[in-house]
Design an enzyme around this catalytic site. Structure first.
Site, PDB file in Angstrom:
ATOM      1  N   HIS A 452       0.722  -1.080  -0.063  1.00 55.74           N
ATOM      2  CA  HIS A 452      -0.047   0.085   0.020  1.00 55.74           C
ATOM      3  C   HIS A 452       0.928   1.479   0.005  1.00 55.74           C
ATOM      4  CE1 HIS A 452       0.681   0.852   4.625  1.00 55.74           C
ATOM      5  NE2 HIS A 452       0.610  -0.464   4.380  1.00 55.74           N
ATOM      6  N   CYS A 471       2.736  -5.039   7.030  1.00 58.81           N
ATOM      7  CA  CYS A 471       2.267  -4.889   5.630  1.00 58.81           C
ATOM      8  C   CYS A 471       3.506  -3.950   4.715  1.00 58.81           C
ATOM      9  CB  CYS A 471       1.293  -4.041   5.547  1.00 58.81           C
ATOM     10  SG  CYS A 471      -0.196  -4.920   5.830  1.00 58.81           S
TER      11      CYS A 471
END
Length: 555
Positions: A452, A471
């Site tokens: 992301h 992440c």
């Protein structure tokens, strides 16, 4: 430690190779009554449909089969009515000699030749006197061949057993398929070569490993003495040592620089060294660069050997188009038809939120995403803030939900809740301050890991980028979207227009794209550059210890 993993004395290996040459296919050998003979008659049935061994050597093999043998090897021998795999009327077959040669040369693949007992097996072939001797030799050679093929093709240890963060499950060779392929091979030497990973990455690292072994044999690397931070333009008595050290690792040619001022080609060589070691590229020889310069060649050899093991865990085919993230390097690349189309810096998990290794498929991309705050972050980080101030998260656009209904944070008695009884879900609205930035790339998985954007873009300037909760934050994510979504009709301009609308938009990919999260601390690029990275998660040591233990058990 390294000796415990993969070294055998040069003298012993040489003696084995001389023995193999003396018994190479075509060498004159006389038939010996003590040697195994070809079966004189076809196998007979035992009355229940199963064939029974007929020749003396087959009967000896059937009698000698150990109860602990791999069931697949039992099937191999049963299918051939226990006739030998590696023997003929003269003793060992040419294929058997090639297999023993491969065992002796296992160190070329960073494997331990002693794991496969080539000398012991060769000596037994010279001293065998009875059918029982030959039978156990054939069985043991089959056992060692299956072990060697397994180690070479899929690794010496199972990664997930070594570290639960390594969600990689290599396919081990199936004995019946392996031996059937071996028997059908027209070029047996080529078949043996095919057992190793058939990738340029593996082959390049194997070549560089041998070159560094030669450097070690020639004395290795001299240390650069401690001293004050060395900056371009300074004079320093350590320059001779620095020049020689860089020359020893092929970063520098002695004729390119002289004198007592740190400048020119010497600074360029240090910057190249820094780039190849994942350091800040500034030409300054500070503590980090000095420590890397003073890493021994033996330590680098171990690092290369560990990463050859990791390459054996990987499939040969990653897909025609795929995303490859090296967590140790904190870099991402998109590969199409074996060519790198895009690269980007990434931010990975902190050591105590280490990003796992696994592969999955990207199926959709979300522009202007919501961030559903993970429960661990909600309870560990945000709950204490809410207990101090119920409006603490409002300025961040984080809303509170219970049973899918939004709840006003000021109406909650936050001090009544803890990690164990927290019934709420926190969600952050799309926007510039969203923790996921303005776009996320989803490859649904049980770890809830995805790629992301991020509002914290300054962190990409750091040389080491392990700051996330697990992440993967990617630099210039809309450039990544431009590459990945081209087949779906989206380019960077269209994606940015959707971003600017500030409305959530989900794009389902027509074809899923494989995503591979890996952990490599040493590799060689196509341009010949050899790269090393810090072991940010301590996985090199864990693997080294596991390999040392496995090798002593002769798995």
């Amino acid at each position: 430690m390294r000796a415990a993993i993969n070294m055998i004395s040069t003298r012993l290996v040489a003696s084995v190779l001389v023995f193999f040459v003396s018994l190479a296919p075509g060498a004159a050998q006389q038939a010996d009554p003590a040697r195994p003979a070809e079966p004189a008659a076809p196998a007979l049935s035992d009355g229940q449909g199963a064939a029974t061994p007929q020749s003396p050597i087959a009967m000896a093999i059937a009698a000698a089969m150990p109860a602990s043998i791999d069931p697949g090897l039992t099937e191999v021998y049963a299918a051939r009515v226990f006739e030998p795999v590696w023997l003929n009327e003269q003793g060992l077959t040419p294929n058997a000699h090639m297999v023993l040669g491969a065992f002796a040369d296992a160190n070329a693949h960073a494997l331990n030749p002693q794991n496969y007992n080539p000398i012991w097996l060769a000596e037994r072939s010279l001293n065998a006197e009875s059918a029982g001797d030959w039978a156990t030799l054939d069985i043991d050679l089959s056992i060692q061949f299956l072990r060697y093929a397994t180690h070479l093709s899929s690794g010496r240890v199972q990664p997930n057993e070594v570290n639960k963060a390594l969600n990689v499950f290599p396919d081990k060779p199936v004995a019946t398929e392996l031996f059937a392929t071996a028997e059908k091979a027209i070029d047996f030497s080529a078949f043996l070569d095919s057992l190793a990973p058939q990738t340029p990455n593996y082959a390049r690292l194997q070549i560089r490993l041998q070159q560094y072994r030669e450097k070690a044999a020639n004395g290795g690397f001299i240390p650069v003495p401690e001293g004050e931070v060395l900056k371009p333009g300074m004079s320093d008595p350590r320059l001779d040592a620095l020049r020689l050290r860089l020359e020893q690792e092929d970063y520098f040619a002695a004729a390119d620089h002289s004198g007592d001022v740190y400048d020119g080609a010497l600074v360029d060589a240090v910057e190249t060294f820094q780039s190849y070691h994942g350091l800040a590229v500034d030409g300054v020889v500070g503590p980090g660069t000095l420590a890397a310069l003073n890493t021994s060649v033996e330590a680098k050899l171990i690092q290369m050997e560990l990463n050859m093991e990791r390459r054996r865990w990987m499939p040969d085919d990653f897909g025609s188009t795929y995303v490859f993230v090296n967590l140790a390097d904190q870099r991402l690349k998109v590969v199409k038809d074996d060519k790198t189309w895009h690269t980007a810096s990434v931010i990975v998990g902190k050591p105590y939120h280490a990003t796992p290794v696994f592969s999955d498929e990207m199926t959709y991309v979300e522009v202007n995403p919501y961030w559903n705050v993970p429960r661990s972050i909600s309870t560990n980080e945000y709950l204490p803030q809410l207990q101090g101030n119920p409006n603490a998260l409002s300025s961040k656009g984080i809303r509170v939900f219970q049973n899918e209904a939004e709840v006003a944070p000021t109406q909650v008695a936050w001090n009544s809740y803890s990690k164990g009884n927290f019934p709420f879900r926190l969600r952050q609205d799309p926007g510039d301050g969203n923790a996921l930035g303005r776009i996320k790339f989803m490859f649904p998985n049980k770890f809830n890991i995805y790629i992301h954007d991020t509002p914290s873009k300054a962190l990409f300037a750091r040389a080491q980028r392990d700051f996330s909760h697990g992440c993967i934050r990617v630099e210039d994510p809309f450039a990544l979207g431009d590459i990945l979504l081209a087949a779906d009709g989206y380019d960077k301009a269209r994606l940015e227009a959707i971003r600017d609308s500030r409305k959530r938009h989900v794009i389902s990919l027509k074809e899923a794209i494989p995503v591979h999260l890996t952990y490599l601390t040493a590799w060689m690029n196509k341009d010949g550059s050899t790269h090393f990275r810090n072991d940010i998660y301590g996985r090199d040591k864990v693997l080294l210890d596991a390999l040392a233990k496995a090798m002593t058990k002769n798995l």
